[in-house]
Design an enzyme around this catalytic site. Structure first.
Site, PDB file in Angstrom:
ATOM      1  N   GLU A 126       0.811  -1.219   0.000  1.00 27.23           N
ATOM      2  CA  GLU A 126       0.000   0.000   0.000  1.00 27.23           C
ATOM      3  C   GLU A 126       0.845   1.270   0.000  1.00 27.23           C
ATOM      4  O   GLU A 126       0.435   2.291  -0.558  1.00 27.23           O
ATOM      5  CB  GLU A 126      -0.953   0.003   1.200  1.00 27.23           C
ATOM      6  CG  GLU A 126      -2.069  -1.023   1.107  1.00 27.23           C
ATOM      7  CD  GLU A 126      -1.697  -2.384   1.678  1.00 27.23           C
ATOM      8  OE1 GLU A 126      -2.588  -3.256   1.754  1.00 27.23           O
ATOM      9  OE2 GLU A 126      -0.509  -2.569   2.048  1.00 27.23           O
ATOM     10  N   PHE A 172     -12.297  -6.446  13.509  1.00 28.02           N
ATOM     11  CA  PHE A 172     -11.202  -6.958  12.689  1.00 28.02           C
ATOM     12  C   PHE A 172     -10.784  -5.898  11.665  1.00 28.02           C
ATOM     13  O   PHE A 172     -11.613  -5.342  10.953  1.00 28.02           O
ATOM     14  CB  PHE A 172     -11.636  -8.242  11.979  1.00 28.02           C
ATOM     15  CG  PHE A 172     -10.596  -8.791  11.041  1.00 28.02           C
ATOM     16  CD1 PHE A 172      -9.393  -9.290  11.514  1.00 28.02           C
ATOM     17  CD2 PHE A 172     -10.830  -8.806   9.661  1.00 28.02           C
ATOM     18  CE1 PHE A 172      -8.439  -9.793  10.642  1.00 28.02           C
ATOM     19  CE2 PHE A 172      -9.885  -9.319   8.788  1.00 28.02           C
ATOM     20  CZ  PHE A 172      -8.685  -9.810   9.287  1.00 28.02           C
ATOM     21  N   GLN A 173      -9.505  -5.602  11.626  1.00 33.25           N
ATOM     22  CA  GLN A 173      -8.909  -4.620  10.713  1.00 33.25           C
ATOM     23  C   GLN A 173      -9.524  -3.227  10.871  1.00 33.25           C
ATOM     24  O   GLN A 173      -9.718  -2.493   9.907  1.00 33.25           O
ATOM     25  CB  GLN A 173      -8.991  -5.087   9.255  1.00 33.25           C
ATOM     26  CG  GLN A 173      -8.099  -6.294   8.985  1.00 33.25           C
ATOM     27  CD  GLN A 173      -7.874  -6.559   7.509  1.00 33.25           C
ATOM     28  OE1 GLN A 173      -8.708  -6.236   6.664  1.00 33.25           O
ATOM     29  NE2 GLN A 173      -6.738  -7.165   7.190  1.00 33.25           N
ATOM     30  N   LYS A 183     -17.638   0.327   5.355  1.00 30.57           N
ATOM     31  CA  LYS A 183     -18.073  -0.657   4.375  1.00 30.57           C
ATOM     32  C   LYS A 183     -19.560  -0.558   4.083  1.00 30.57           C
ATOM     33  O   LYS A 183     -19.995  -0.716   2.938  1.00 30.57           O
ATOM     34  CB  LYS A 183     -17.721  -2.071   4.869  1.00 30.57           C
ATOM     35  CG  LYS A 183     -18.019  -3.156   3.849  1.00 30.57           C
ATOM     36  CD  LYS A 183     -17.505  -4.505   4.293  1.00 30.57           C
ATOM     37  CE  LYS A 183     -17.793  -5.554   3.206  1.00 30.57           C
ATOM     38  NZ  LYS A 183     -17.254  -6.882   3.563  1.00 30.57           N
ATOM     39  N   MET A 193      24.620   7.895   3.045  1.00 32.40           N
ATOM     40  CA  MET A 193      24.602   9.216   3.657  1.00 32.40           C
ATOM     41  C   MET A 193      24.912   9.145   5.148  1.00 32.40           C
ATOM     42  O   MET A 193      25.659   9.977   5.678  1.00 32.40           O
ATOM     43  CB  MET A 193      23.251   9.899   3.429  1.00 32.40           C
ATOM     44  CG  MET A 193      23.231  11.354   3.866  1.00 32.40           C
ATOM     45  SD  MET A 193      24.419  12.385   2.973  1.00 32.40           S
ATOM     46  CE  MET A 193      23.465  12.810   1.520  1.00 32.40           C
TER      47      MET A 193
END
Length: 567
Positions: free
Chosen positions: A50, A112-113, A162, A481
């Site tokens: 993502e 959930f999630q 949802k 760096m």
């Protein structure tokens, strides 16, 4: 009127906003949206992480000037995108990020999630929303695109439960002009302030134009180039401003600040007038604040009023869109009876000559070592073989600075890099976004062997969507760096910066179905780049560079920008 589902409304609204390409990764919370998306003409690019989706949307936005769009599912899908959202926020990049959320009845129940992505991203978005009412869905989306792209641009997140995605609603077909009482960016410059600025430029003997990303975001590059040339004023650019003024122009000083050119830093320090346009006086630019442009009167043009005098007190503030402000300056000069182009050019010419002396005294340079590959040489060769016309993305670290120093950008939106946040792993997905926007363009990701591994899985995305990106890895088996700082300030105590185990990047390229090329000597550099540019496939070029090469000039932390380490 017949009702449609929330997911259908989202697709319709995206089309209404001119969106034809989105980047994302599906999940349970957005499954209905994906079902509608695949029925629409909008193309979806399936990434492998993502973070890559949002970086790719960011690269698309930087390359085109349009709003980039990413779709993420709930929970870890949303949190995986946070670093990339913060990247866009720090660099003022217009994005709309759609995240799935658990059904409204489950919010707050540790479902959930479920995560509070609105709360998580509040500090790193320009604005964000949780859509609680299906009837608000389309107005919120329209508002999100407006906020993302107007004023000082930035990412806007819209969190979609949802059940809202699945609800029925009536689509509001009449699109009204968006007016928000609490958000009214000022675009037009104050005429009196423009006159003050112009008169100061006509009187100054040692003026410097200091331009940032706002010049590119506003499309002010042509107007600014006109202003600089007609007044014979040297121009220096921030990392984000590279390409806002032609890098090969005789008035160009290149980049200023921590890894800026000697001429740029000395010019700012000795100037009597500093004209800052679309820049925010970042600490990497100013160094020690009390020593920054100590003799200069300062003009500051920026659309964000909170940036004015935030870090450095200014004398003539102009809150406005950069393009409109610089256009107003040119218009004022056109009508001013006191303005004589030849006289002003002659007034500034001794200063221009002084700047040239500084540049000749300490140019951007590096020491050759036989057949050892110097990274600066790789960048110079890329510039030569692409004619300076490639879209260059970068990762973060030494590779980024070498690209900024040695690839001369003559046009805006050709350098896509993470400036404010300094996000490793940005370059590859951003290159994919740019390549999808401009399929015929040459897009090159300049990377280090450390940072390329942050999002190297997006090679699969590039292959799947047919993006023939060229990846140039400057491989020194170090986190370069940080290693450089350890060399200079920590007695070469290379704590956790040595990368003894790295992939065989040529074999890895082949594993992804790409082309892998390697150069171990200077003589092999140009043939490898030529072969890569002639290849219509995704290519990884692995350059075995000088292991302890440093980026110079360098201003140590806490020092004035005149206290540069030159070697």
């Amino acid at each position: 009127m017949s009702k449609i589902t929330g997911s259908q409304a989202i697709i319709k609204c995206l089309q209404e906003e001119g969106v034809d390409l989105v980047f994302g990764y599906p999940g349970g919370a957005v499954i209905e949206l994906y079902d509608e998306l695949c029925k629409s003409p909008i193309r979806h690019i399936l990434v492998r992480h993502e973070q890559g989706a949002v970086h790719a949307a960011d690269g698309f936005a930087r390359a085109t000037g349009k709003v980039g769009v990413a779709i993420l599912t709930s929970g870890p899908g949303a949190t995986n995108g946070v670093t990339a959202i913060a990247t866009a926020y720090c660099d003022s990049i217009p994005l709309v990020v759609l995240t799935g959320q658990v059904p409204r009845a489950l919010i707050g129940n540790d479902a959930f999630q479920e995560v509070d992505i609105v709360g998580i991203t509040r500090p790193c978005t320009k604005h964000n929303y949780l859509v609680n009412n299906p009837d608000d869905l389309v107005p919120v989306l329209r508002e999100a695109f407006y906020i993302a792209s107007s004023g000082r641009p930035g990412p806007v997140l819209v969190d979609l439960p949802k059940d809202v995605i699945g609800s029925l609603l009536t689509y509001p077909t009449q699109k009204k002009p968006i007016k928000m009482r609490t958000y009214q960016p000022n675009l037009n410059p104050h005429a009196g302030q423009v006159e003050k600025a112009c008169r100061a430029m006509l009187k100054a003997k040692k003026p410097v134009l200091y331009i940032g990303g706002g010049v590119i975001l506003s499309g002010a590059n042509q107007e600014l180039t006109t202003l600089a040339r007609r007044l014979n004023i040297p121009v220096t650019m921030t990392l984000m401003g590279l390409g806002g003024f032609p890098g090969t122009d005789p008035l160009s000083l290149g980049m200023l600040g921590m890894h800026g050119s000697y001429a740029a830093n000395m010019s700012v320090a000795k100037s009597d007038l500093l004209i800052a346009v679309g820049s925010r006086f970042d600490d990497r630019v100013t160094g020690r604040l009390d020593a920054f442009a100590p003799h200069a009167k300062i003009i500051h043009v920026d659309i964000d009023p909170t940036s004015i005098s935030k870090n450095v007190e200014v004398d003539i503030p102009i809150v406005a869109d950069c393009r409109l402000a610089v256009s107003a300056m040119n218009a004022w000069l056109d009508k001013c009876p006191d303005y004589n182009a030849d006289e002003v050019a002659a007034l500034h010419q001794p200063w221009v000559e002084q700047v040239k002396e500084w540049d000749a005294k300490h140019p951007l340079a590096y020491a050759e070592e036989g057949e050892i590959i110097k990274p600066q040489y790789v960048i110079q060769t890329l510039h030569k073989l692409t004619g300076g016309d490639a879209i260059i993305t970068t990762e973060v670290g030494q590779n980024q600075m070498w690209a900024a120093q040695f690839y001369k950008f003559n046009h805006p939106r050709r350098l896509l890099t993470s400036g404010g946040l300094g996000t490793m792993g940005y370059g590859l997905p951003a290159a994919i976004g740019a390549q999808m926007a401009f399929p015929e363009a040459t897009v090159i990701d300049v990377a280090g062997d450390g940072s390329i591994q942050m999002n190297i899985q997006e090679l699969a995305t590039a292959r799947e969507c047919g993006a023939p990106v060229k990846v140039a890895i400057l491989n020194n088996n170090y986190l370069g760096m940080v290693r450089q700082w350890q060399e200079l300030f920590y007695n070469r105590h290379y704590a956790s910066t040595v990368m003894e185990v790295t992939p065989d990047f040529v074999a890895l390229a082949q594993a992804y179905g790409a082309v892998g090329l390697r150069a171990k000597t200077k003589a092999e550099v140009e043939p490898v780049i030529k072969e890569a540019l002639a290849t219509k496939n995704l290519v990884i070029m692995d350059f075995a560079i000088s292991r302890e090469e440093g980026v110079f000039p360098m201003v140590p932390a806490g020092k004035a920008t005149t206290e540069m380490l030159l070697v």
